[in-house]
Design an enzyme around this catalytic site. Structure first.
Site, PDB file in Angstrom:
ATOM      1  N   TYR A 174      40.988  44.390  42.397  1.00 53.27           N
ATOM      2  CA  TYR A 174      41.162  43.213  41.552  1.00 53.27           C
ATOM      3  C   TYR A 174      40.963  42.008  42.451  1.00 53.27           C
ATOM      4  O   TYR A 174      41.583  41.910  43.518  1.00 53.27           O
ATOM      5  CB  TYR A 174      42.568  43.165  40.940  1.00 53.27           C
ATOM      6  CG  TYR A 174      42.751  43.989  39.699  1.00 53.27           C
ATOM      7  CD1 TYR A 174      41.964  43.761  38.574  1.00 53.27           C
ATOM      8  CD2 TYR A 174      43.730  44.980  39.640  1.00 53.27           C
ATOM      9  CE1 TYR A 174      42.139  44.515  37.416  1.00 53.27           C
ATOM     10  CE2 TYR A 174      43.920  45.733  38.485  1.00 53.27           C
ATOM     11  CZ  TYR A 174      43.119  45.497  37.380  1.00 53.27           C
ATOM     12  OH  TYR A 174      43.292  46.228  36.242  1.00 53.27           O
ATOM     13  N   ASP A 202      36.038  44.106  34.140  1.00 53.20           N
ATOM     14  CA  ASP A 202      36.288  44.045  32.688  1.00 53.20           C
ATOM     15  C   ASP A 202      37.637  43.416  32.363  1.00 53.20           C
ATOM     16  O   ASP A 202      38.132  43.555  31.253  1.00 53.20           O
ATOM     17  CB  ASP A 202      36.200  45.450  32.069  1.00 53.20           C
ATOM     18  CG  ASP A 202      37.200  46.427  32.674  1.00 53.20           C
ATOM     19  OD1 ASP A 202      38.025  46.001  33.510  1.00 53.20           O
ATOM     20  OD2 ASP A 202      37.144  47.621  32.324  1.00 53.20           O
ATOM     21  N   HIS A 295      38.337  50.168  30.448  1.00 57.66           N
ATOM     22  CA  HIS A 295      39.682  49.997  30.988  1.00 57.66           C
ATOM     23  C   HIS A 295      40.694  50.845  30.215  1.00 57.66           C
ATOM     24  O   HIS A 295      41.825  50.422  29.952  1.00 57.66           O
ATOM     25  CB  HIS A 295      40.082  48.514  30.926  1.00 57.66           C
ATOM     26  CG  HIS A 295      40.944  48.059  32.068  1.00 57.66           C
ATOM     27  ND1 HIS A 295      40.432  47.390  33.163  1.00 57.66           N
ATOM     28  CD2 HIS A 295      42.272  48.169  32.300  1.00 57.66           C
ATOM     29  CE1 HIS A 295      41.421  47.098  33.997  1.00 57.66           C
ATOM     30  NE2 HIS A 295      42.546  47.564  33.492  1.00 57.66           N
TER      31      HIS A 295
END
Length: 432
Positions: A174, A202, A295
């Site tokens: 991330y 995403d 996700h």
């Protein structure tokens, strides 16, 4: 353990019937159905991934179950991730010598006992006290790579320390608004010999996962958010998802890709690609691959499952000259059976990622639960390969599957009782 939705419904019906009875009736004499205490079945009773999910639902804290099991909005994509595999039908070849079946493969230069890896999932301690450490150990035992999560319960150093000699891992990233934090993290990964970096693309904003939002998050957060926690930047009022969202940069874009390539020699892939055009852009940018993923159905609801996007991506990449050797395509979301792995490989995937099955088996039985879960998938895949006439992974091809109905969402399908019996429906506020 936590009380199941079915038992809650029984109690709700009893309470409603009591309330609707005439006031003159003596309430003290009214019999209320007893809720039987959950008894965990032995590990040997687990025959499929849904078994683990059903046990995890009973044994996990409600807050943890809400975070792991939830999907975005109406959870349509969450459910379709698995149902999409059932829109692909098998086309077996017969009279092939399948005495010996070889499921082994390799991707991104890393060998694997089958075309599968453990994908990154946040906050594994919500499942079990051993959290990511147990997942690292189980990955080694079953011979598959594990993608270390950025938002982990344990520190990166702790996860890396429990690796066994020769064990290869990937890492999920991330991207933080403070690029210096991201650069420092990437540097630690590379120094530790992590083989590939999967940048999550995403999640510029985390989705609305209502099962999770009903809970105020009070458990330990992710390790990398320690400073944010002290500065009051972590919102704990609406579940675990909100609590971890402060870490992620919504400004991440294609212009940032050269910067990542300039600071690391690790192979870089994008995690969360959902159309052919973006896969082509990733290839042209010099990246090493992508994961077709929504996700886990936790972001944009009613978007397509990764397996449904796969044919579009493989065709688009073929048109620009990408080969499977130069650009690896992976799929995650909804993989629950060995046949699902087979179908993804048949349509062009180098491998598949599993997330919730790892967490549910961990929550149910710890590290040994994960090991048994993978062994079951191996047993299933071996059977499917043998019955399809494919003695090894390289022999699995698009000829072994029919995808005519894959993109068609109105095809009548048989009832999937395992999905229906383990899926916990959303409840409106009045029924909680």
């Amino acid at each position: 353990g936590s009380t199941s939705a079915c038992l809650l419904d029984v109690v709700w019906q009893v309470v409603r019937s009591m309330a609707s009875e005439a006031p003159a009736k003596n309430m003290a004499s009214t019999e209320v159905a007893e809720v039987a205490e959950f008894v965990k079945p032995p590990l040997a009773a687990m025959l499929n991934t849904f078994d683990f999910e059903s046990v995890a639902r009973e044994t996990m804290e409600p807050q943890a179950w809400g975070y792991y099991s939830s999907g975005g909005d109406d959870e349509i994509t969450l459910r379709d991730n698995h149902l999409a595999f059932q829109r692909i039908t098998m086309r077996p070849k017969v009279l092939v010598n399948v005495r010996d079946i070889d499921m082994t493969t390799s991707f991104l230069g890393v060998p694997s006992s089958l075309p599968l890896y453990f994908t990154a999932t946040a906050l594994a301690k919500l499942a079990h006290q051993d959290g990511e450490l147990a997942i690292v150990k189980a990955a080694k035992k079953v011979g598959v790579p594990y993608m270390l999560p950025t938002l982990s319960s344990y520190t990166l150093d702790e996860m890396l320390q429990v690796r066994q000699p020769g064990q290869e891992v990937f890492s999920q990233l991330y991207v933080n608004p403070e690029r210096s934090r991201t650069q420092e993290y990437i540097g630690k990964l590379e120094a530790a010999g992590v083989r590939a970096l999967f940048i999550t693309v995403d999640a510029p904003q985390l989705g609305r996962r209502e099962k999770d939002m009903r809970n105020k998050f009070t458990q330990q957060g992710s390790d990398v958010q320690g400073d944010d926690e002290e500065e009051g930047e972590v919102d704990r009022s609406q579940g675990a998802t909100r609590a971890i969202s402060s870490y992620i940069d919504p400004g991440l874009c294609w212009d940032d890709i050269p910067w990542f390539q300039s600071i690391t020699k690790m192979k870089i892939l994008l995690k969360g690609v959902q159309c052919g055009e973006d896969a082509v852009l990733a290839f042209k940018a010099g990246l090493h691959g992508c994961v077709l993923s929504n996700h886990g159905g936790r972001q944009l609801d009613t978007c397509r499952p990764g397996i449904e996007v796969l044919p579009e991506v493989m065709e688009a990449l073929k048109e620009v000259g990408a080969t499977r050797e130069s650009f690896s395509v992976f799929v995650d979301g909804g993989i629950r059976r060995g046949a699902d792995i087979f179908k993804a490989v048949a349509l062009g995937a180098a491998g598949v990622g599993v997330g919730r099955p790892v967490l549910y088996s961990l929550a149910s039985y710890g590290e040994r639960g994960i090991v048994r879960m993978v062994h079951m998938l191996q047993d299933e895949l071996l059977m499917v390969m043998r019955l399809s006439g494919t003695p090894n992974v390289s022999s699995i091809s698009a000829e072994h599957c029919i995808t005519r109905n894959l993109a068609d969402h109105i095809v009548p399908q048989p009832q999937d009782n395992l999905v229906q019996k383990t899926y916990m429906p959303l409840l409106p506020a009045a029924r909680l």
